[in-house]
Design an enzyme around this catalytic site. Structure first.
Site, PDB file in Angstrom:
ATOM      1  N   ALA A 275       0.855  -1.187   0.000  1.00 36.00           N
ATOM      2  CA  ALA A 275       0.000   0.000   0.000  1.00 36.00           C
ATOM      3  C   ALA A 275       0.889   1.234   0.000  1.00 36.00           C
ATOM      4  O   ALA A 275       2.042   1.179   0.451  1.00 36.00           O
ATOM      5  CB  ALA A 275      -0.878  -0.004   1.252  1.00 36.00           C
TER       6      ALA A 275
ATOM      7  N   GLY B 118       0.816  -5.153   0.861  1.00 34.75           N
ATOM      8  CA  GLY B 118      -0.371  -5.246   0.017  1.00 34.75           C
ATOM      9  C   GLY B 118      -0.056  -5.827  -1.360  1.00 34.75           C
ATOM     10  O   GLY B 118      -0.938  -6.403  -1.998  1.00 34.75           O
TER      11      GLY B 118
ATOM     12  N   GLU C 215      -0.165  -9.427  -0.782  1.00 30.53           N
ATOM     13  CA  GLU C 215      -1.581  -9.788  -0.577  1.00 30.53           C
ATOM     14  C   GLU C 215      -2.348  -9.778  -1.905  1.00 30.53           C
ATOM     15  O   GLU C 215      -3.231 -10.607  -2.128  1.00 30.53           O
ATOM     16  CB  GLU C 215      -2.214  -8.827   0.436  1.00 30.53           C
ATOM     17  CG  GLU C 215      -1.645  -9.053   1.838  1.00 30.53           C
ATOM     18  CD  GLU C 215      -2.011  -7.960   2.821  1.00 30.53           C
ATOM     19  OE1 GLU C 215      -1.843  -6.766   2.490  1.00 30.53           O
ATOM     20  OE2 GLU C 215      -2.470  -8.286   3.929  1.00 30.53           O
TER      21      GLU C 215
ATOM     22  N   GLU D 156       4.737  -5.295   7.174  1.00 31.60           N
ATOM     23  CA  GLU D 156       3.935  -4.300   7.884  1.00 31.60           C
ATOM     24  C   GLU D 156       4.374  -4.120   9.331  1.00 31.60           C
ATOM     25  O   GLU D 156       4.244  -3.039   9.908  1.00 31.60           O
ATOM     26  CB  GLU D 156       2.440  -4.698   7.849  1.00 31.60           C
ATOM     27  CG  GLU D 156       1.794  -4.584   6.479  1.00 31.60           C
ATOM     28  CD  GLU D 156       1.926  -5.831   5.623  1.00 31.60           C
ATOM     29  OE1 GLU D 156       2.798  -6.681   5.919  1.00 31.60           O
ATOM     30  OE2 GLU D 156       1.156  -5.957   4.656  1.00 31.60           O
TER      31      GLU D 156
END
Ligand code: DAK
Length: 257
Positions: A65, A108, A111, A131
């Site tokens: 992200a 992300g 993911e 993270e």
């Protein structure tokens, strides 16, 4: 389709979405995610498209992200904002999604690759859920999909230490389907995509749904679901064609009906 942060094209039955923010290693900001969802909407609606390949560039599939967008976000903002819906949209995409991963595939980004149905990796790929180094934890499926893919203890190590693993390690752990030299990445992904696209499209979508259901249901419920989808496949013209072609010793021509 005109986008700022992604590139798309369709060749035959295979569509490609390329994440295109190279200066920030394809960090997934809100606009990029919105564009990705819009492209998936279009490809879902297009009957010509049977398989979608999702990729980045040589240096990064996606480094996660966009961290810049996290500053100042409150718990309510995180829960009520559009982030969750974008990931739900990806999860609901009914056609096969193949991630072609080169370079960083983190947070992300990892993911997103795991939300795809198959992952082809370049030897340069590096996977990780870092993270924890930001004082947070994976929030787009990492704590759920990674253990299912590699097992609890390996997932714990990746998520609690934030370490990166190589493409070869990811292959040995069952996170990726294939590892190929960087120059062969897209050819390999497209070969896989074309092979799947040559199969009966309705059966492919039913099979994807059935396999995904196996991840989150008890065996008896999953078996019942499979039996129903199997019966639905018997309502397709492609099933008649597939069976007839076998009996006539020829290649089937599937129409997606
Ligand atoms: N966001 C924003 N910018 C990033 C970025 C990121 N994730 N990753 C890299 N960049 C930017 C860098 O700031 C740098 O920009 P400039 O300084 O040139 O302006 C440029 O990309 C190049 O990066 P580096 O200079 O750092 O390059 P290096 O080769 O030295 O290092 C690296 C590459 C990938 C190891 C490093 O950039 C790095 O550690 N990046 C951060 C990786 C990371 O922590 N990723 C996880 C982010 S958190 C959710 C949905 C999603 C998520 C959570 C919830 N919901 C639905 C609720 C996801 C969360 C995350 O992914």
């Amino acid at each position: 389709m005109e986008f700022q942060n992604i590139l798309t094209h369709v060749d035959g039955h295979v569509a490609t979405i390329r994440l295109n923010r190279p200066k920030v290693l394809n960090a997934l900001n809100g606009q990029t995610m919105d564009e990705l969802c819009a492209a998936l909407d279009a490809f879902e609606a297009d009957p010509q498209v049977r398989v979608v390949v999702l990729t980045g560039d040589e240096r990064a599939f996606a480094a996660g992200a966009d961290i810049g967008e996290f500053a100042g976000v409150t718990p309510v903002g995180m829960l009520e904002g559009p982030r969750g819906k974008r990931w739900d949209r990806i999860r609901a995409f009914p056609k096969p999604l193949i991630a072609a991963v080169s370079g960083y595939c983190l947070g992300g980004g990892c993911e997103l690759a795991m939300a795809c149905d198959l992952i082809v990796a370049s030897e340069t790929a590096r996977f990780g859920q870092p993270e924890i180094n930001l004082g947070i934890l994976p929030g787009a499926g990492g704590t759920q999909r990674l253990p299912r893919a590699v097992g609890k203890h390996r997932a714990m190590e990746m998520i609690l230490t934030g370490c990166h693993i190589t493409a070869q390690q990811a292959y040995e752990w069952g996170l990726v389907n294939r590892v190929v030299p960087p120059e062969a990445l897209m050819d390999e992904a497209y070969a896989l995509a074309r092979e799947i696209a040559s199969k009966a499209p309705v059966a492919v979508r039913l099979a994807k749904a059935a396999v995904l259901r196996s991840m989150d249901t008890p065996l008896d419920v999953g078996l019942d679901y499979e039996r129903r989808l199997f019966a639905i496949a018997f309502g397709t013209e492609d099933k008649e064609e597939g069976v007839r072609a076998f009996l006539e010793k020829r290649k089937p021509v599937f129409q997606g009906r």
